[in-house]
Design a protein around this motif. Sequence first.
Motif, PDB file in Angstrom:
ATOM      1  N   HIS A 299       3.366   1.500  -1.381  1.00 19.56           N
ATOM      2  CA  HIS A 299       4.019   0.335  -1.953  1.00 19.56           C
ATOM      3  C   HIS A 299       4.308  -0.712  -0.847  1.00 19.56           C
ATOM      4  CE1 HIS A 299       4.671   1.749  -6.207  1.00 19.56           C
ATOM      5  NE2 HIS A 299       5.013   2.786  -5.403  1.00 19.56           N
ATOM      6  N   LEU A 300       4.590  -0.101   0.528  1.00 16.22           N
ATOM      7  CA  LEU A 300       4.996  -1.174   1.669  1.00 16.22           C
ATOM      8  C   LEU A 300       3.587  -1.960   2.018  1.00 16.22           C
ATOM      9  CD1 LEU A 300       7.368   0.927   3.612  1.00 16.22           C
ATOM     10  CD2 LEU A 300       8.031  -0.736   1.691  1.00 16.22           C
ATOM     11  N   TRP A 301       2.568  -0.939   2.137  1.00 15.46           N
ATOM     12  CA  TRP A 301       1.295  -1.446   2.323  1.00 15.46           C
ATOM     13  C   TRP A 301       0.786  -2.743   1.388  1.00 15.46           C
ATOM     14  CZ3 TRP A 301      -0.505  -1.662   7.245  1.00 15.46           C
ATOM     15  CH2 TRP A 301      -0.174  -0.299   7.918  1.00 15.46           C
ATOM     16  N   LEU A 304       2.862  -5.837   1.886  1.00 14.89           N
ATOM     17  CA  LEU A 304       2.396  -6.390   3.004  1.00 14.89           C
ATOM     18  C   LEU A 304       0.758  -7.210   2.710  1.00 14.89           C
ATOM     19  CD1 LEU A 304       2.396  -4.121   6.237  1.00 14.89           C
ATOM     20  CD2 LEU A 304       3.459  -6.191   5.995  1.00 14.89           C
ATOM     21  N   ALA A 305       0.119  -6.381   2.215  1.00 16.12           N
ATOM     22  CA  ALA A 305      -1.299  -6.906   1.686  1.00 16.12           C
ATOM     23  C   ALA A 305      -1.019  -8.297   0.837  1.00 16.12           C
ATOM     24  CB  ALA A 305      -2.116  -5.928   1.313  1.00 16.12           C
ATOM     25  N   MET A 306      -0.079  -8.106  -0.002  1.00 16.21           N
ATOM     26  CA  MET A 306      -0.135  -9.451  -1.041  1.00 16.21           C
ATOM     27  C   MET A 306       0.966 -10.194  -0.517  1.00 16.21           C
ATOM     28  SD  MET A 306       1.849  -7.706  -4.526  1.00 16.21           S
ATOM     29  CE  MET A 306       1.053  -6.337  -4.311  1.00 16.21           C
ATOM     30  N   GLY A 307       1.715 -10.245   0.806  1.00 11.79           N
ATOM     31  CA  GLY A 307       2.681 -11.184   1.088  1.00 11.79           C
ATOM     32  C   GLY A 307       3.882 -11.185   0.929  1.00 11.79           C
ATOM     33  N   VAL A 312       6.625  -7.381  10.400  1.00 16.54           N
ATOM     34  CA  VAL A 312       6.920  -5.890  10.899  1.00 16.54           C
ATOM     35  C   VAL A 312       7.516  -5.831  12.043  1.00 16.54           C
ATOM     36  CG1 VAL A 312       5.606  -3.770  11.294  1.00 16.54           C
ATOM     37  CG2 VAL A 312       4.837  -5.166   9.593  1.00 16.54           C
ATOM     38  N   ALA A 313       8.509  -5.246  12.141  1.00 15.41           N
ATOM     39  CA  ALA A 313       9.345  -5.148  13.281  1.00 15.41           C
ATOM     40  C   ALA A 313       9.588  -3.766  13.619  1.00 15.41           C
ATOM     41  CB  ALA A 313      11.070  -5.752  13.022  1.00 15.41           C
ATOM     42  N   VAL A 354      -5.301  -3.023  10.178  1.00 16.55           N
ATOM     43  CA  VAL A 354      -6.535  -3.688  10.248  1.00 16.55           C
ATOM     44  C   VAL A 354      -7.863  -2.944  10.315  1.00 16.55           C
ATOM     45  CG1 VAL A 354      -8.195  -5.255  11.711  1.00 16.55           C
ATOM     46  CG2 VAL A 354      -5.667  -5.436  11.718  1.00 16.55           C
ATOM     47  N   THR A 355      -7.818  -1.855  11.085  1.00 13.04           N
ATOM     48  CA  THR A 355      -9.089  -1.045  10.892  1.00 13.04           C
ATOM     49  C   THR A 355      -9.205  -0.249   9.692  1.00 13.04           C
ATOM     50  OG1 THR A 355      -8.346   0.925  12.049  1.00 13.04           O
ATOM     51  CG2 THR A 355      -9.013  -0.679  13.509  1.00 13.04           C
ATOM     52  N   THR A 356      -8.181   0.094   8.913  1.00 15.61           N
ATOM     53  CA  THR A 356      -8.490   0.781   7.683  1.00 15.61           C
ATOM     54  C   THR A 356      -8.823  -0.278   6.517  1.00 15.61           C
ATOM     55  OG1 THR A 356      -6.002   0.239   7.167  1.00 15.61           O
ATOM     56  CG2 THR A 356      -6.712   2.420   8.302  1.00 15.61           C
ATOM     57  N   GLY A 357      -8.639  -1.524   6.808  1.00 11.63           N
ATOM     58  CA  GLY A 357      -8.742  -2.564   5.915  1.00 11.63           C
ATOM     59  C   GLY A 357      -7.718  -3.062   5.170  1.00 11.63           C
ATOM     60  N   ARG A 358      -6.683  -2.744   5.278  1.00 12.84           N
ATOM     61  CA  ARG A 358      -5.519  -2.914   4.591  1.00 12.84           C
ATOM     62  C   ARG A 358      -4.970  -4.336   4.969  1.00 12.84           C
ATOM     63  NH1 ARG A 358      -2.928   2.856   6.292  1.00 12.84           N
ATOM     64  NH2 ARG A 358      -2.779   3.691   3.963  1.00 12.84           N
TER      65      ARG A 358
END
Length: 458
Positions: A299-301, A304-307, A312-313, A354-358
């Motif tokens: 749910h967090l990813w 993030l992906a949808m803004g 991220v701290a 990034v490298t997972t494409g998320r």
Amino acid sequence: MSVLIRGGEVVTANDRFVADILCEDGIIQAIGVDLDAPAGAEVVDASGQFVFPGGIDAHTHMELPFMGTVSADDFYTGTAAGIAGGTTTIIDFIIPGRNQSLIEARESWFAKSAKACGDYAFHMAVTWFSEQVDREMRQVFTENGISSFKTFMAYTGAIGVDDAELISIMDTAGDLGALVTAHCEHGQAVIAMQKKLLEQGHIAPKYHARSRPTWVEGEATNRAIMLAKNAGQPVYIVHLTCKESMDAVYRARKEGQLVWVETCPQYLLLDDSVYDKPNFEGAAYVMSPPIRPAGHQEHLWAGLAMGAIHTVATDHCPFRQTDQKSMGREDFTKIPNGAAGIENRMALMYTYGVTTGRLTLEQFVDVCCTRPAKIFNLYPRKGAVLVGSDADLVVYDPSASGTISASDHHHKVDRNIFEGFAIKGAVSHTVANGKVQYAAGDLRVERGAGRYLPRHPG
Ligand code: URP
Ligand code: ZN
Ligand code: ZN
């Protein structure tokens, strides 16, 4: 002092392009192709590498007196670890005790932070409310450019505030045009559940998580958002961890309310099985809110992906296992809450985002570097690769790889909650304040060179 970063692929929150970047006197002076290196300039060959704006960690606790001890990284070691990991600016917290003057606390935090080697700003935590507090909030806003005020809905009886106090804090902040940030957990519910668990003889670290289930956070997140709506203001939710909280955010966003959201790598990458580690090792993961059951991370990813999650701290707040976490061996409520992370944030988000494409590279830069600067009035001095911005830049080598370990991290603690995590890419150079302060494993920071950053709204 000049630095020329040559031939890297510059990535900003909106753009990617290959260019040279000339830094002089701490400022980005030129961005272009085939720039000449001034005499004596240090030249960094960035070909085949990315160049990001310096990372901004908007949530750290260096040298924080907390739960009967003090967090283990001071402003020098903590900002040094940040620079080693590509974070060039932190926003830490001045946290007065209940009934303590904000001005008195301000003096004590400025005395501690003078040794920082990286640039830093402060949020002011407001841990009680009165006419004096109202006056002092206005004073630090004007005198120090402290334009964000932190509230704790947890830690009831210590630094937590009640709802009436939160309403007053939001009113004063609103008057100033400042932003209220909130640690969202139902403080009274936590106390009740801690008491019950201890009465049942449950003393182990895993009961920390049991005493603060996701509804405790979801309820408080919803309440903070409702109170902000009542005050007619935006609110920034710190370290959001779970679906229930995201649901509250989505509901408010659908109604047009402005809710800023922060999460942290530990909530994206770990699940609550960490609390089952034997030999009190689960204590290393005791933090508030706790690490969540498997499922919440996605749910967090997605947020993030949808803004819907903007930053991220780390909530970097390290405590040694041997003599600090161990204070809670017989009672999980006495384990100091917090863990280290500042050195690992950029590499973790690059690797697992990034490298997972998320996340796209641009989204990665936005959540780690640019958006925190924009939300907290540091942009475009920070968080940008623009002529005139501070020369804070990270050269990131995507062909490198590594493994996170407490054996070689710069955090001053004996555990790393990401121990064994594989990392793709690595920070090869960090330029901070126009100087190469980290180069291929060589940390060249200077104690006291970090500058305080006032954040007057633009
Ligand atoms: O466990 C945590 N998060 N410790 C630091 C204080 C806070 O709540 O952010
Ligand atoms: Zn917190
Ligand atoms: Zn925190």
